[in-house]
Design a protein around this motif. Structure first.
Motif, short mmCIF file in Angstrom:
data_model
loop_
_atom_site.label_atom_id
_atom_site.label_comp_id
_atom_site.label_asym_id
_atom_site.label_seq_id
_atom_site.Cartn_x
_atom_site.Cartn_y
_atom_site.Cartn_z
N ALA A 135 0.83 -1.20 0.00
CA ALA A 135 0.00 0.00 0.00
C ALA A 135 0.86 1.26 0.00
N ASP A 163 2.16 1.66 -3.67
CA ASP A 163 1.18 1.57 -4.75
C ASP A 163 1.25 2.82 -5.63
N ARG A 187 -12.16 11.19 -4.58
CA ARG A 187 -11.39 10.02 -5.00
C ARG A 187 -10.39 9.63 -3.89
N ASP A 195 -12.22 7.80 -1.20
CA ASP A 195 -12.53 6.42 -1.60
C ASP A 195 -11.31 5.53 -1.45
N GLN A 196 -10.14 6.05 -1.83
CA GLN A 196 -8.92 5.26 -1.70
C GLN A 196 -8.61 4.97 -0.23
N LYS A 234 -10.76 4.74 2.18
CA LYS A 234 -11.74 3.76 2.66
C LYS A 234 -11.35 2.35 2.22
N GLU A 235 -10.78 2.24 1.03
CA GLU A 235 -10.33 0.92 0.58
C GLU A 235 -9.21 0.40 1.48
N VAL A 236 -8.26 1.29 1.84
CA VAL A 236 -7.18 0.88 2.74
C VAL A 236 -7.73 0.55 4.12
N ARG A 237 -8.71 1.32 4.56
CA ARG A 237 -9.33 1.05 5.86
C ARG A 237 -9.98 -0.32 5.89
N ASN A 238 -10.58 -0.72 4.79
CA ASN A 238 -11.19 -2.05 4.72
C ASN A 238 -10.14 -3.15 4.79
N LEU A 239 -8.94 -2.87 4.28
CA LEU A 239 -7.88 -3.88 4.29
C LEU A 239 -7.23 -4.02 5.65
#
Length: 740
Positions: A138, A141, A470, A473-474, A476-481
């Protein structure tokens, strides 16, 4: 030939003041240390060595789902390509990135012995293996999409990233520490879910208050857990200023053993505390009886921490026992926060929580814009090729004919169909098997998708709000991981306020037993059980002999008065036993080598003492003013001290080195807590030899040879005012000028 001539020192030497030369060079060194070694970058939270380790591992293709490589290979590549420093320092830095007890979100996945919480070092680099962790993916990336600047490495043969794209706020998530020149940094790890929530709030409300952000980021979240005992106001103030400290305690629970018996089990210890040293400290407290209510400590840890503390009796309050241990061991530590970081990789600054988050978000926006522009360039290049493919498809037979029959088909195709050099090269490089895929519908679908993507990217670049959406959103994606939806993302450190626990009376827990204190001439002290005869023969070290002996009890505080005018306090129950030769007194208190012990006695509340110096000055001090709280003792008498006598009676008798004696009323001496005192007796030559308090009606007694005692009942001849010269001592007075 001129290059081979010897250099003329006089022509190539420049005169410069020493102060300026040293100043410039030291400033260069200081800036290098600050920017290229000790302080982390606010954008990716990494120091150069950590950044180079991760980048070198990426170049070695050590993906999280790939194979491991020897740590020695990784260390060698980092040192040879990017970081020309010691391999031991590089390996230590890499090993720390793999330690789950040091890093809240490890950046390296280690295989082998990478150290442990006991403080053991990692195995040698030739024995361990490593690869990148998911969190490192991450952080890097978008690195291949022109998201950050690159710079030449130390020898100019390769390039390295100036900063990583960093998809999450690694500075706060994993923390950092370092000591530069004239400044330092110390940032604790935090919970990634909470930090990202704070970033999202700052995106939504750019002028958010520091207190609001501190409410979202509740406090540090250490990989070893523990409990932070600070008020919300204190934590908010610490994050607002960027400086402060957190009290971190071990987590414990009371374990019931049945029949009224219980024990305390410590399951989490404070961050960066070595478990082995903590247990050694607890064992030392038991051995020296500083915590008499603690009976035993055992380390029953396996993969998890389990330290068992046994109380002396079941009547002990566990909260009071732990409160006492917090004060004298690393079961409670203070973790300092000093958010001194590099802003934009150049300017060191102590930042608040909001400033650190803002620096990260601004970096993410720059990364987003650069990646979007990079993608637009790629789309433009692909669209150009697709246009060429479509023209070639529509005229496929003619294109094949030109290629088969013409010597220079490139020029003819460009001229006949109006194609660019890039388009013709793509057509000519196409394999024959691709012709079956060269269908108009597929080509047009790909072109339409790219046009739609380009339109979306251009719209985003033109709208700042869309950019922040944007970025949100990115995040939040890391938070989900890595967030609280995963077991690793749950908060480990509890935040609470310290509870007021009534202090325990340690003296009341000490079993009262008689002791005989022995202090040798060379300063070795021991405590023998029972009240032994003070003149009993004892064994001493070679060259040593008897010094002072007195009776005391285990509950006593032992007062040591030295020639430097300081009083030192020792707990009698903490003295070494009488089976051996004892221990040096100077190891127990900070007694200088040139200072001699004058007297040792048990402290008694409410008593008073006469202290005097060799110059003949003195005063009366109360017992409450001589207790020392530290090993350095308490300064009471200024000057070279001679004696300390308990105060009793109504008069003071003093005798000088000139054998003149003076008796004066006790009330002529002042009571002081500290100072030089007043003149006791006047001398032409020499100084004070001895002093003693007495009751005038009882007279003055002194020992004689043969064990007899003589008493002078009529002291009128020696009575006078304080600071008088006095008269010659009575006939038969001891030749050593001592009253006792």
């Amino acid at each position: 030939m001129s290059d081979d001539l010897p250099i003329d020192p006089e022509r190539n030497t420049q005169a410069e003041p020493l102060s300026r030369a040293i100043g410039e060079r030291y400033l260069t060194y200081a800036l290098s240390t600050i920017m290229n070694r000790a302080l982390p970058d606010a954008r990716d939270g990494l120091k150069p060595v950590h950044r180079r380790i991760l980048y070198a591992m990426r170049e070695l293709r050590l993906a999280p789902n790939g194979a491991f490589r020897k740590s020695a290979k990784i260390t060698g590549d980092v040192m040879g390509n990017y970081h020309p420093h010691g391999d031991a320092a590089i390996y230590d830095a890499m090993a720390r990135l793999a330690q789950d007890f040091a890093m809240r979100y490890p950046l390296v996945d280690g295989q082998g012995n990478f150290g442990n919480i006991d403080g053991d070092n990692p195995a040698a680099a030739r024995y361990t293996e490593a690869r990148l962790a998911m969190a490192s993916e991450a952080l890097m990336d978008g690195l291949a999409e022109d998201s950050v600047d690159f710079r030449p490495n130390y020898d100019g043969t390769l390039t390295e990233p100036v900063v990583l794209p960093s998809a999450f706020p690694n500075l706060l998530a994993n923390g950092a520490s370092g000591i530069a020149v004239g400044m330092a940094t110390n940032i604790p790890p935090h919970n990634l879910h909470e930090v990202i929530d704070a970033c999202l709030h700052l995106i939504k409300t750019p002028d958010a208050r520091d207190d609001t952000l501190a409410g979202i980021v509740q406090g540090p979240d250490f990989p070893t857990g523990g409990v932070v005992v600070e008020s919300r106001e204190t934590i908010a103030e610490t994050y607002r200023t960027g400086r402060g400290a957190f009290r971190v305690r071990a987590r414990w629970e009371q374990e019931d053993l049945g029949r009224g018996q219980w024990q305390i089990v410590v399951t989490e210890i404070p961050y960066q505390v070595q478990k082995s040293k903590l247990i050694e400290r607890l064992a030392e407290l038991i051995q020296t009886r500083r915590i008499p209510i603690l009976a035993d400590v055992r380390d029953e840890s396996a993969e998890d921490v389990r330290i068992v503390l046994e109380p002396k009796s079941r009547s002990v309050n566990p909260d009071q026992l732990m409160a006492a241990l917090y004060k004298v061991s690393d079961l409670e530590v203070r973790f300092s926060l000093n958010m001194n970081v590099l802003i934009d990789g150049r300017v060191p600054k102590v930042c608040s929580l909001k400033e650190v988050l803002r620096a990260f978000l601004d970096h993410r926006r720059e990364v987003l814009v650069r990646r979007a522009n990079y993608r637009l360039e790629k789309i433009a290049a692909r669209l150009e090729v697709l246009e060429g493919y479509l023209i070639a498809y529509l005229n496929l037979d003619r294109v094949i004919e030109i290629i088969r029959n013409e010597d220079e088909p490139k020029k003819i195709i460009m001229a006949e169909f109006g194609l660019t050099d890039v388009q013709v090269e793509a057509i000519l490089n196409m394999r024959l098997r691709a012709l079956r895929k060269l269908e108009e519908i597929e080509l047009r679908a790909e072109r339409d998708n790219l046009l739609e993507e380009r339109e979306g990217l251009e719209a985003m670049l033109a709208d700042e709000g869309a950019q922040w959406a944007r970025i949100a959103d990115q995040l939040k994606e890391v938070r989900n991981l890595f967030g609280k939806s995963t077991s690793e993302g749950l908060r480990r450190t509890q935040i609470t306020e310290a509870e007021d626990v009534a202090p325990i009376d340690m003296d009341a827990m000490i079993e009262r037993e008689p002791l005989t204190i022995i202090l040798s001439k060379m300063g070795w002290i021991r405590a023998m059980k029972g009240h032994q005869p003070l003149d009993a023969e004892l064994k001493f070290k070679d060259g040593d002999g008897p010094g002072l002996a007195l009776h005391a009890e285990t509950t006593d505080k032992l007062m040591v008065f030295a020639s430097n005018g300081r009083f030192y306090t020792l707990p009698a129950n903490g003295l070494p036993g009488g089976r051996g030769m004892g221990e040096p007194l100077r190891l127990m208190v900070d007694l200088p080598n040139e200072a001699e012990v004058i007297s040792v006695f048990p402290w008694r509340e409410g008593e008073k003492y006469l202290v005097a110096s060799k110059e003949g000055n003195g005063f009366v001090v109360q017992s409450g003013d001589i207790l020392a709280q530290t090993k350095t003792g308490k300064q009471v008498l200024n000057g070279e001290a001679l004696l300390c006598r308990p105060v009793s009676g109504d008069h003071v008798a003093v005798v000088g080195e000139n054998r003149k004696m003076l008796v004066f009323p006790l009330d002529e001496l002042p009571e002081m807590g500290r100072g030089k005192g007043v003149r006791l007796q006047k001398y032409k030559d020499g100084g004070l030899s001895d002093a003693i308090c007495l009751t005038l009606t009882d007279g003055l007694s002194w020992p004689m040879t043969g064990g007899k005692t003589r008493t002078e009942s009529d002291l009128g001849e020696w009575l006078g005012k304080r600071a008088g010269a006095g008269r010659m001592a009575p006939r038969g007075f001891p030749r050593d000028n001592k009253f006792a």
